[in-house]
Scaffold this active site. Structure first.
Site, short mmCIF file in Angstrom:
data_model
loop_
_atom_site.label_atom_id
_atom_site.label_comp_id
_atom_site.label_asym_id
_atom_site.label_seq_id
_atom_site.Cartn_x
_atom_site.Cartn_y
_atom_site.Cartn_z
N THR A 68 40.66 96.57 79.53
CA THR A 68 40.46 96.81 80.95
C THR A 68 40.02 98.24 81.20
OG1 THR A 68 42.28 95.26 81.31
CG2 THR A 68 41.55 96.55 83.20
N GLU B 7 48.76 96.00 50.55
CA GLU B 7 47.32 96.24 50.65
C GLU B 7 46.82 97.09 49.49
OE1 GLU B 7 45.30 94.56 52.54
OE2 GLU B 7 47.06 93.64 53.47
#
Ligand code: ADP
Ligand code: MG
Ligand code: ZN
Length: 617
Positions: A222, A437
């Site tokens: 927004t 990761e």
């Protein structure tokens, strides 16, 4: 600079005030007559008792109906509530003793012609309906005269939402949006287009119409849309997708029509549709009733976007955090065909967000925004804004003149306990994510036959808590077996690293295991890459030629073969895990360096990974 939408006819405004006046009149003068003096019905005999005791003050006779007032309150209401106003029915044959008795007790008597009274009542009863009727009739007439067809609810809507349709140029600009460098670059050219659309038109350029901002809640979708309008200096027409869904079918569609009409008349401008998914879900999937309205609204939206003649510099920007559920029709060329992704901020971006929101705050010397960013992994921009605000509130509560480190600590604890909307990550989990990761990245880096690494991050994105991205060196059409085996090892590398470093597995490997298993199954059952099975087609599903997804097929082979496939799949996966483990054991120190770097910076680029893995190893 607020602008009055010029499309509201004057007649509507007059009508509105006239109606308002009538309603007020009714409310102030007539309602009290009807309801303000509620009279309780009592039995005639009871009335006579009151009369005999001299407790009746005055009466009004309307034919066979008598209304009166007692001198004091008595328990005549429901549940014995006390009141002094009552009504009662006089016996049909009349009561010859009534008038003398009234006279004897000195009661004031008024006689009202019963016909007059009924007239009065009828009028009182009809008046509100007359007012309502004339209101709607006026609406219908004015909308018909405007050529808009009969659209009662739509016009009514326009009446009632006129204030919210006031468009203004937002005061925010790109410098209020911290981080999000990619997203900002992508929308930057739209600023140029909006502020000087004539230049684009003169060159016959096909201009963009719809931009879809995608990303988790609180990442600034927004904000970015508002900043885009602010930067270009054009009015901003916001509406939320959920506002389109109304009780009455057709109201949502009318809103869309009005919104586009207004924006086009005042072009250039930006229409911003927040929560596009609430109106733009795939059509025909709603359960039960209630989605008629949504479909109508969606269809209207599509029609409006197609209806741009290409001359209006009106840009439709929409935001969603569920791009996966959107109706495909919304994403076609000419509609929302530009996609901009906003991600949760990484550590350095979090510093910037914190800076933006604390820039007008008196910060104490002990506040270290970089340190604060380090302990807030997984926080979205909105969460960080909230954090800064909570810290200021805490400082104010303690009557401090500056916001200091303890206030931020208090604020962070409060948010972590309760209201952080997005996926805030606890420190242990942060460490495990980094290990996981790093495991993927290490195997990808050192295993021959893999694609080069592009980026590793432990910023949550979509369903994945972290990602390791590779760059295929060239477009591959056939996949060699070595490559696929390396892929399996890499996919299981995250879990293997967790087992090696933390001595336990976690549910974080869920998707890895699913992907690896699917790949191994294809290798075994379709591509003949298992020596135990050989080149035999043992697939249980078929790819649908048009849908692009797997469709289950009836099995055309024996239970024995199925078991053999399962065994071969397991064997492949275990071998891949072993491969990953040996890479990790060999390069343990490189892995540790990578884990530390990831934990610290959260996102590592290709060159950063290279620097980290090759130095001193
Ligand atoms: P979304 O629409 O993606 O849910 P919002 O734009 O409504 O997120 O963000 C809510 C608030 O969080 C914004 O008004 C802003 O104050 C803050 N915020 C979010 N992202 C950022 C950012 N990148 N930079 C600065 N503030 C941000
Ligand atoms: Mg939003
Ligand atoms: Zn993984």
């Amino acid at each position: 600079m607020p602008q009055e939408p010029p499309d509201t006819p004057d007649i509507n405004r007059k009508l509105f005030f006239i109606t308002l006046g009538l309603v007020l009149l009714y409310a102030v003068f007539i309602l009290p007559l009807l309801h303000g003096q509620h009279r309780y019905p009592i039995a005639y005999s009871r009335f006579k008792q009151f009369l005999a005791q001299g407790e009746v003050k005055e009466v009004e006779l309307r034919g066979h109906h008598l209304e009166g007032t007692l001198t004091a309150t008595a328990p005549i209401g429901p549940n014995n509530t006390t009141a002094s106003l009552f009504t009662t029915a006089v016996p049909e044959l009349g009561d010859p003793s009534l008038l003398p008795a009234l006279e004897a007790h000195g009661v004031t008597v008024r006689v009202v012609d019963s016909e007059d009274a009924s007239w009065q009542r009828l009028l009182l009863f009809l008046l509100p309906w007359l007012v309502l009727f004339s209101f709607f009739w006026g609406l219908l007439r004015s909308s018909r005269r405007l050529g808009g067809g009969i659209n009662g609810p739509g016009e009514l809507q326009r009446f009632l939402t006129r204030r919210t349709q006031k468009a203004e140029v937002p005061a925010v600009t790109f410098k209020d949006v911290a981080g999000q460098a990619n997203a900002k670059t992508e929308v930057w050219e739209l600023v140029d287009f909006l502020s000087d659309s004539a230049r684009y038109r003169a060159l016959g350029a096909e201009v963009p119409r719809g931009v879809l901002l995608m990303g988790p809640p609180g990442t600034g979708k927004t904000l970015l849309a508002r900043a885009l309008a602010g930067e270009a200096g054009v009015p901003f027409y916001p509406i939320s997708g959920s506002e389109f869904i109304e009780l009455f079918v057709g109201v949502g569609a009318a809103r869309v029509r009005n919104l586009f009409e207004t924006a086009k008349k005042n072009a250039p401008g930006i229409i911003f549709i927040d929560e596009l998914d609430s109106v733009g879900r795939t059509r025909g999937t709603g359960l039960g009733g209630g989605h008629d309205e949504r479909e109508q609204t969606l269809n209207q939206l599509l029609a409006e976007m197609d209806g741009f003649s290409g001359h209006e510099a009106v840009l439709v920007v929409a935001a969603t955090n569920r791009p996966d559920v959107l109706d495909p029709a919304l994403l076609r060329p000419g509609r929302f065909d530009r996609h901009v992704t906003l991600d949760l901020p990484d550590r350095s971006e979090r510093v910037e967000v914190l800076k933006v929101h604390s820039r007008s705050m008196p910060l104490a010397a002990d506040v270290d925004l970089d340190q604060l960013a380090a302990v807030t992994p997984g926080f979205s921009g909105a969460d960080l804004k909230n954090l800064v605000n909570e810290a200021a509130m805490s400082a104010a509560r303690h009557r401090l003149t500056t916001v200091s480190a303890v206030n931020f600590e208090e604020a962070r604890d409060k948010l972590l306990l309760g209201t952080v909307r997005s996926m805030a990550i606890a420190p242990e989990e942060h460490h495990r994510l980094a290990v996981h990761e790093a495991g993927h990245a290490l195997v990808a880096f050192f295993h021959p036959h893999t694609d080069p690494l592009l980026k590793v991050t432990i910023i949550p994105r979509g369903r994945a808590l972290g990602t390791t991205q590779q760059l295929p060196e060239k477009e591959r059409h056939t996949l060699p077996e070595e490559y696929l085996r390396a892929r399996l090892a890499l996919t299981l590398g995250g879990r293997t690293a967790e087992l090696e470093v933390l001595a336990s597995a976690s549910s974080g490997a869920d998707d890895d295991i699913r992907q690896a298993t699917a790949l191994a199954r294809a290798m075994v059952s379709r591509w003949g890459m298992s020596a135990d099975i050989g080149p035999v087609d043992l697939r249980e599903s078929e790819e649908h030629p048009f849908l692009g997804r797997e469709i289950a097929q009836p099995r055309r082979f024996s239970e024995n073969s199925a078991q053999a496939v399962d065994q071969a799949v397991r064997k492949l996966l275990l071998a891949a895990e072993e491969e990953a483990r040996s890479v990790i054991r060999e390069r343990r120190s490189a892995l540790e360096r990578l884990i530390a770097a990831l934990e610290n910076r959260e996102t590592l680029s290709r060159t950063e990974i290279e620097a980290c893995l090759t130095h001193a190893s």
